[in-house]
Scaffold this active site. Structure first.
Site, PDB file in Angstrom:
ATOM      1  N   ASP A  57       0.851  -1.272   0.049  1.00  0.00           N
ATOM      2  CA  ASP A  57      -0.009  -0.070  -0.076  1.00  0.00           C
ATOM      3  C   ASP A  57       0.907   1.147   0.081  1.00  0.00           C
ATOM      4  OD1 ASP A  57      -2.501   1.422   0.363  1.00  0.00           O
ATOM      5  OD2 ASP A  57      -1.248   2.016   2.494  1.00  0.00           O
ATOM      6  N   GLU A 129      -2.001  -5.328  -3.436  1.00  0.00           N
ATOM      7  CA  GLU A 129      -1.058  -4.679  -2.682  1.00  0.00           C
ATOM      8  C   GLU A 129      -0.223  -5.527  -2.016  1.00  0.00           C
ATOM      9  OE1 GLU A 129      -3.695  -0.910  -1.074  1.00  0.00           O
ATOM     10  OE2 GLU A 129      -3.723  -2.586   0.130  1.00  0.00           O
TER      11      GLU A 129
END
Length: 247
Positions: A57, A129
């Site tokens: 992320d 992610e």
């Protein structure tokens, strides 16, 4: 590295794309990135992909932010923030995962398998992610940049052309404020079984309802309803107020 607008590799399955881009990816990290917590729970509490998701992320955010900063020097901070939020959203990440056929690769527990977990947007986004995090640890920033730029630069460039459509809810709030309307309220209707929920949403101002917006999650349905409301309100004469018929 600036990607083209959807070259052939963009629609390759994930592992084929990794090979095409010559991006290193450690086999153990790949396995970890694909291990959902539901699978880990059923297999003796083995490690999950959540730490890699946390890393990915941040890596994705930095790379997309730098690309925005360098590619759009005339955009104000607020515009850049909207673009970034759109491109790294769960909806966008899930779309990427579906294009790269990541869903069937994810290791899920029996419960998630039975409820269609391999196509749930939240699981797809988190796994995407985690895979970016795995690439970062395997090949460093250069490898992560190669992958992220290839996939996400075209999404950024497309988002930059959307104007109000980049975030209909925010755009609706702005036009509603300019018209002296109160805050948007969304009426939500839910239908379907747990593994295949459907949502319908209406944007409501007093006795006026705009919609319905429809989608597999509330956010998508609300965005569609906001789009309908925005288009209707901006098409009205400047003297039009909150009263009037349903849209």
């Amino acid at each position: 590295m600036r990607a083209d607008n959807g070259g052939s590799a963009a629609s390759l399955p994930f592992l084929s794309l990794i090979e095409e881009l010559d991006v290193p990816l450690d086999a153990d990290l790949l396995d970890l990135a694909l291990t959902h917590r539901s699978y880990a729970y059923e297999h003796g509490q083995i490690p999950t992909n959540e730490r890699l998701e946390f890393l990915g992320d941040s890596v994705l955010g930095v790379i997309v932010t730098e690309y925005l900063y360098r590619s759009y020097p005339d955009h104000a901070e607020g515009q850049l923030a909207k673009l970034r939020a759109s491109v790294v959203s769960a909806v966008s990440l899930a779309m990427v995962a579906r294009k790269l056929n990541i869903g069937p690769m994810i290791k899920l527990g029996k419960g998630e398998i039975s409820t269609g977990g391999s196509d749930k947007s939240s699981i797809l986004a988190d796994t995407t992610e985690a895979l970016i995090g795995a690439v970062f640890l395997s090949g460093g920033r250069e490898a992560a940049e190669r992958l992220v730029h290839h996939i996400f630069d075209p999404l950024v460039d497309h988002a930059a052309t959307l104007g109000a459509g980049l975030d209909w809810k925010t755009s609706l709030q702005e036009v509603a404020a300019s018209l002296g309307l109160g805050p948007t309220v969304f009426d939500i209707e839910e239908s379907g079984p747990d593994h295949d929920k459907r949502f319908a949403a209406w944007a409501v101002f007093g006795d006026r309802r705009f919609g319905p917006g429809k989608g597999h999650n509330k956010k998508h349905a609300e965005q569609e309803a906001a789009a309908a409301a925005y288009k209707a309100l901006t098409a009205e004469p400047a003297s039009a107020g909150p009263a009037g018929g349903d849209a």
